[in-house]
Design an enzyme around this catalytic site. Structure first.
Site, PDB file in Angstrom:
ATOM      1  N   GLY A  61       0.835  -1.201   0.000  1.00  0.00           N
ATOM      2  CA  GLY A  61       0.000   0.000   0.000  1.00  0.00           C
ATOM      3  C   GLY A  61       0.864   1.243   0.000  1.00  0.00           C
ATOM      4  O   GLY A  61       2.069   1.172   0.296  1.00  0.00           O
ATOM      5  N   CYS A  88       5.272  -6.107   1.843  1.00  0.00           N
ATOM      6  CA  CYS A  88       5.581  -4.672   1.829  1.00  0.00           C
ATOM      7  C   CYS A  88       4.832  -3.952   2.953  1.00  0.00           C
ATOM      8  O   CYS A  88       5.138  -4.135   4.126  1.00  0.00           O
ATOM      9  CB  CYS A  88       5.277  -4.084   0.453  1.00  0.00           C
ATOM     10  SG  CYS A  88       6.000  -2.436   0.190  1.00  0.00           S
ATOM     11  N   TYR A  89       3.814  -3.136   2.634  1.00  0.00           N
ATOM     12  CA  TYR A  89       3.063  -2.442   3.675  1.00  0.00           C
ATOM     13  C   TYR A  89       2.417  -3.440   4.632  1.00  0.00           C
ATOM     14  O   TYR A  89       2.394  -3.236   5.863  1.00  0.00           O
ATOM     15  CB  TYR A  89       1.999  -1.544   3.044  1.00  0.00           C
ATOM     16  CG  TYR A  89       1.206  -0.715   4.044  1.00  0.00           C
ATOM     17  CD1 TYR A  89       1.697   0.494   4.512  1.00  0.00           C
ATOM     18  CD2 TYR A  89      -0.027  -1.155   4.516  1.00  0.00           C
ATOM     19  CE1 TYR A  89       0.980   1.252   5.428  1.00  0.00           C
ATOM     20  CE2 TYR A  89      -0.756  -0.408   5.427  1.00  0.00           C
ATOM     21  CZ  TYR A  89      -0.244   0.804   5.888  1.00  0.00           C
ATOM     22  OH  TYR A  89      -0.958   1.537   6.794  1.00  0.00           O
ATOM     23  N   HIS A 175       8.185  -7.351  -3.168  1.00  0.00           N
ATOM     24  CA  HIS A 175       6.937  -7.715  -3.853  1.00  0.00           C
ATOM     25  C   HIS A 175       7.122  -9.020  -4.604  1.00  0.00           C
ATOM     26  O   HIS A 175       7.569  -9.031  -5.753  1.00  0.00           O
ATOM     27  CB  HIS A 175       6.505  -6.605  -4.808  1.00  0.00           C
ATOM     28  CG  HIS A 175       5.960  -5.392  -4.136  1.00  0.00           C
ATOM     29  ND1 HIS A 175       4.629  -5.256  -3.808  1.00  0.00           N
ATOM     30  CD2 HIS A 175       6.578  -4.268  -3.701  1.00  0.00           C
ATOM     31  CE1 HIS A 175       4.443  -4.088  -3.208  1.00  0.00           C
ATOM     32  NE2 HIS A 175       5.604  -3.472  -3.124  1.00  0.00           N
ATOM     33  N   GLU A 177       4.881 -10.805  -5.885  1.00  0.00           N
ATOM     34  CA  GLU A 177       3.851 -10.993  -6.906  1.00  0.00           C
ATOM     35  C   GLU A 177       4.254 -10.455  -8.277  1.00  0.00           C
ATOM     36  O   GLU A 177       3.623 -10.800  -9.286  1.00  0.00           O
ATOM     37  CB  GLU A 177       2.526 -10.344  -6.467  1.00  0.00           C
ATOM     38  CG  GLU A 177       2.502  -8.816  -6.477  1.00  0.00           C
ATOM     39  CD  GLU A 177       3.044  -8.191  -5.203  1.00  0.00           C
ATOM     40  OE1 GLU A 177       2.751  -7.008  -4.959  1.00  0.00           O
ATOM     41  OE2 GLU A 177       3.765  -8.881  -4.452  1.00  0.00           O
ATOM     42  N   SER A 229     -21.212 -10.531 -27.657  1.00  0.00           N
ATOM     43  CA  SER A 229     -20.509  -9.475 -28.384  1.00  0.00           C
ATOM     44  C   SER A 229     -19.427 -10.031 -29.299  1.00  0.00           C
ATOM     45  O   SER A 229     -18.961  -9.349 -30.210  1.00  0.00           O
ATOM     46  CB  SER A 229     -19.854  -8.513 -27.381  1.00  0.00           C
ATOM     47  OG  SER A 229     -18.779  -9.146 -26.724  1.00  0.00           O
ATOM     48  N   GLY A 230     -19.001 -11.261 -29.062  1.00  0.00           N
ATOM     49  CA  GLY A 230     -17.861 -11.817 -29.781  1.00  0.00           C
ATOM     50  C   GLY A 230     -16.582 -11.707 -28.980  1.00  0.00           C
ATOM     51  O   GLY A 230     -15.562 -12.287 -29.345  1.00  0.00           O
ATOM     52  N   GLY A 231     -16.620 -10.957 -27.874  1.00  0.00           N
ATOM     53  CA  GLY A 231     -15.465 -10.834 -27.000  1.00  0.00           C
ATOM     54  C   GLY A 231     -15.300 -12.080 -26.144  1.00  0.00           C
ATOM     55  O   GLY A 231     -16.178 -12.948 -26.082  1.00  0.00           O
ATOM     56  N   VAL A 232     -14.176 -12.137 -25.451  1.00  0.00           N
ATOM     57  CA  VAL A 232     -13.842 -13.333 -24.676  1.00  0.00           C
ATOM     58  C   VAL A 232     -14.867 -13.586 -23.576  1.00  0.00           C
ATOM     59  O   VAL A 232     -15.361 -14.710 -23.408  1.00  0.00           O
ATOM     60  CB  VAL A 232     -12.429 -13.197 -24.066  1.00  0.00           C
ATOM     61  CG1 VAL A 232     -12.101 -14.417 -23.219  1.00  0.00           C
ATOM     62  CG2 VAL A 232     -11.388 -13.003 -25.149  1.00  0.00           C
ATOM     63  N   ASP A 233     -15.200 -12.571 -22.802  1.00  0.00           N
ATOM     64  CA  ASP A 233     -16.046 -12.756 -21.626  1.00  0.00           C
ATOM     65  C   ASP A 233     -17.440 -13.245 -21.993  1.00  0.00           C
ATOM     66  O   ASP A 233     -17.948 -14.219 -21.423  1.00  0.00           O
ATOM     67  CB  ASP A 233     -16.139 -11.457 -20.826  1.00  0.00           C
ATOM     68  CG  ASP A 233     -14.772 -10.908 -20.446  1.00  0.00           C
ATOM     69  OD1 ASP A 233     -13.826 -11.710 -20.406  1.00  0.00           O
ATOM     70  OD2 ASP A 233     -14.662  -9.700 -20.206  1.00  0.00           O
ATOM     71  N   SER A 234     -18.081 -12.574 -22.938  1.00  0.00           N
ATOM     72  CA  SER A 234     -19.433 -12.981 -23.320  1.00  0.00           C
ATOM     73  C   SER A 234     -19.414 -14.328 -24.030  1.00  0.00           C
ATOM     74  O   SER A 234     -20.341 -15.133 -23.881  1.00  0.00           O
ATOM     75  CB  SER A 234     -20.088 -11.920 -24.206  1.00  0.00           C
ATOM     76  OG  SER A 234     -19.474 -11.848 -25.478  1.00  0.00           O
ATOM     77  N   ALA A 235     -18.351 -14.601 -24.789  1.00  0.00           N
ATOM     78  CA  ALA A 235     -18.257 -15.876 -25.507  1.00  0.00           C
ATOM     79  C   ALA A 235     -18.138 -17.050 -24.540  1.00  0.00           C
ATOM     80  O   ALA A 235     -18.814 -18.072 -24.691  1.00  0.00           O
ATOM     81  CB  ALA A 235     -17.065 -15.854 -26.462  1.00  0.00           C
ATOM     82  N   LYS A 381      -9.306 -12.668 -16.083  1.00  0.00           N
ATOM     83  CA  LYS A 381      -9.316 -12.849 -17.531  1.00  0.00           C
ATOM     84  C   LYS A 381      -8.521 -14.072 -17.977  1.00  0.00           C
ATOM     85  O   LYS A 381      -8.969 -14.820 -18.862  1.00  0.00           O
ATOM     86  CB  LYS A 381      -8.761 -11.590 -18.197  1.00  0.00           C
ATOM     87  CG  LYS A 381      -8.682 -11.665 -19.722  1.00  0.00           C
ATOM     88  CD  LYS A 381     -10.032 -11.516 -20.385  1.00  0.00           C
ATOM     89  CE  LYS A 381     -10.438 -10.071 -20.429  1.00  0.00           C
ATOM     90  NZ  LYS A 381     -11.671  -9.842 -21.202  1.00  0.00           N
TER      91      LYS A 381
END
Length: 526
Positions: A61, A88-89, A175, A177, A229-235, A381
């Protein structure tokens, strides 16, 4: 506070102290095969305990722990008996809360730093004694709490990592990550698998089986519609629901004319062939172009596109409801491609039946009365892409770069016309083809291709003077689109893209490269 996510897996909770990388920590945990969720630092020990966590990670943070009003943590969290890692924080919060000392010594460490392991411990097991880590701090833990062993130090930080094995409390100043810490993922995996004893059992197969069961329980015999929509999420969300309920689902694809080359055909042919979903396509290209005529302001363009999408969807929705009513089986469910970052950024999401502004169908109205089906709302994603591949979706859809809801409408700087859309479609197709041919798709988060429609530049083509449009290439690399840097593409690839665009797209005589990071620039130009 983030609402309790329904899952058969007990979570590792990432406590967010306002870190730039809080979501990244959660993703890294999942990459280690362990389910994770984010919670705010304001969560009480009781609220954290109610989630039944198997581990806790305290994020970094921007604050100093000793400043008035600095984010703190309910000290009772450390008495829950849950393995906890401070970063870290979060490392400094743990130290201060448990009786250690945190001070501003005036000695700062930012970026690559050499760290030395001074004590053997499960947290840093299997790592070289001297290693490169990524630091970002001005304060430091000057004395570890009683009962803690100092595990590592740097040239200016005497306590760079510590551990209390008896209480299963651990911390690192760096960090782990971020990719810049050479052995960062090993630190997280050691904490998860060795210190906390957690199995690596979070994977896409488990998610698919779990979500199919939940969707069937939620929907029953009801009818479902999905805005595709053809996008990844909706597909992926549509394919997952179709796997669960089959012909009870109807997908709706609205062609607003702002798509890239071949995208409508990709959805109508490849997607339908791979899933068998029933698809209704609405051709609204002329309607959208008429509504956008004479409009150059980007915000006004966005509002018009959102409005026309609503009208087109409402029309087909009305027809489907009438059809379903005739069959005696009304439509009561709407599929949403909401991801976990959407849930977090909206304060947790309510899961109510009304479409809310954070949802990504494309600006649907709040008064559409459906119960939401959101099978991806616990996922990031990269996890969504993995599930799409497991479901057999075409790589051209699963691996596609993020694409804005308003489509090419906000990649034309100026008025949107049919001619300008064709210019941009052709240039964009060339850029995408050459990047794919060069094997660079995996290295680029997104590469917007922008047409400066209201700008002209003098050129020479075929021994004659031209006065054409510039095209902007905007390749960027990013973890989550919150920050981004421009991607250093090979010169020969840039040259090939430029030569092809200026040779094959008659109205373009200049190609330029955007080398701005985010911030200060955004990924899209509008």
């Amino acid at each position: 506070m983030t609402e309790q996510t329904e899952t058969s897996q007990r979570p590792v909770l990432v406590v967010d102290f306002g870190a730039q990388y809080a979501q990244l920590i959660a993703r890294r945990v999942r990459e280690a095969g362990v389910y994770s969720e984010l919670v705010p630092h304001t969560a009480t020990a009781a609220e954290i305990a109610a989630k039944n966590p198997v581990g806790i990670i305290l994020s970094g943070g921007p604050s100093s722990v000793y400043e008035e009003g600095a984010p703190q943590l309910d000290s009772a969290v450390f008495d829950l008996g849950v393995p906890t890692l401070g970063i870290c924080y979060g490392f400094q919060v743990m130290a201060k809360t448990l009786g250690g000392e945190v001070a501003n010594t005036g000695l700062r460490e930012y970026g690559a730093t050499d760290a030395t392991i001074v004590t053997d411990n499960v947290l840093l097991a299997g790592q070289p004694v001297d290693q490169n880590v990524w630091m970002s701090h001005g304060d430091q833990v000057s004395a570890a709490p009683d009962g803690f062993d100092v595990l590592a130090r740097t040239a200016v930080t005497p306590v760079a990592a510590f551990a209390n094995d008896a209480r299963k409390l651990y911390g690192v100043q760096w960090h782990p990550e971020v990719k810049h810490s050479d052995h960062g993922q090993r630190v997280l995996e050691n904490f998860l698998h060795k210190a906390a004893g957690l199995p690596a059992d979070w994977n896409s197969d488990n998610v698919i089986a779990e979500q199919v069961e939940k969707i069937r329980a939620q929907v029953g015999r009801g009818r479902v519609i999905s805005a595709l929509s053809g996008g990844v999420d909706s597909a992926v969300s549509t394919a997952l629901v179709h796997k669960a309920v089959g012909d009870q689902l109807t997908a709706v694809f609205i062609d607003h004319g702002l798509l890239r080359k071949g995208e409508r055909e990709q959805v109508e042919n490849d997607y339908v062939a791979s899933t068998g979903v029933r698809l209704i396509t609405v051709d609204a290209r002329e309607t959208f172009l008429d509504a956008l005529a004479g409009v150059s302001d980007p915000e006004q363009k966005r509002k018009i596109i959102g409005r026309e999408f609503i009208r087109a969807f409402e029309k087909v929705q009305s027809d489907l409801i009438a059809e379903a009513a005739a069959d005696g089986d009304p439509i009561g469910f709407l599929v949403q491609g909401t991801l976990y970052p959407d849930v977090v950024e909206s304060g947790g999401g309510s899961g109510t039946a009304n479409i809310k502004s954070h949802h990504n169908v494309g600006g649907l109205p709040e008064d559409l009365q459906f119960e939401l089906v959101e099978p991806l709302r616990t996922l990031f994603k990269d996890e969504v892409r993995a599930i799409g591949r497991e479901l057999g979706l075409p790589e051209e859809i699963v691996g596609r770069q993020p694409f804005p809801g308003p489509g090419l409408g906000i990649r034309i700087v100026g008025e949107v016309t049919a001619d300008r859309l064709e210019i941009l479609r052709d240039a964009d197709a060339i850029a995408r083809a050459e990047l794919t041919k060069a094997g660079l798709d995996a290295e680029i988060w997104q590469c917007p291709v922008v047409l400066l429609a209201d700008v002209r530049s003098v050129g020479v083509q075929g021994d004659g003077r031209t006065y054409g449009h510039p095209i902007v290439l905007r390749p960027v690399s990013s973890e989550d689109a919150m920050t981004a840097d421009w991607t250093r593409l090979p010169y020969d690839v840039l040259s090939k893209i430029s030569n092809r665009i200026t040779n094959e797209v008659r109205e373009v005589n200049r190609v330029v490269l955007d080398v701005t990071s985010k911030p200060p620039g955004t990924i899209e130009w509008e």
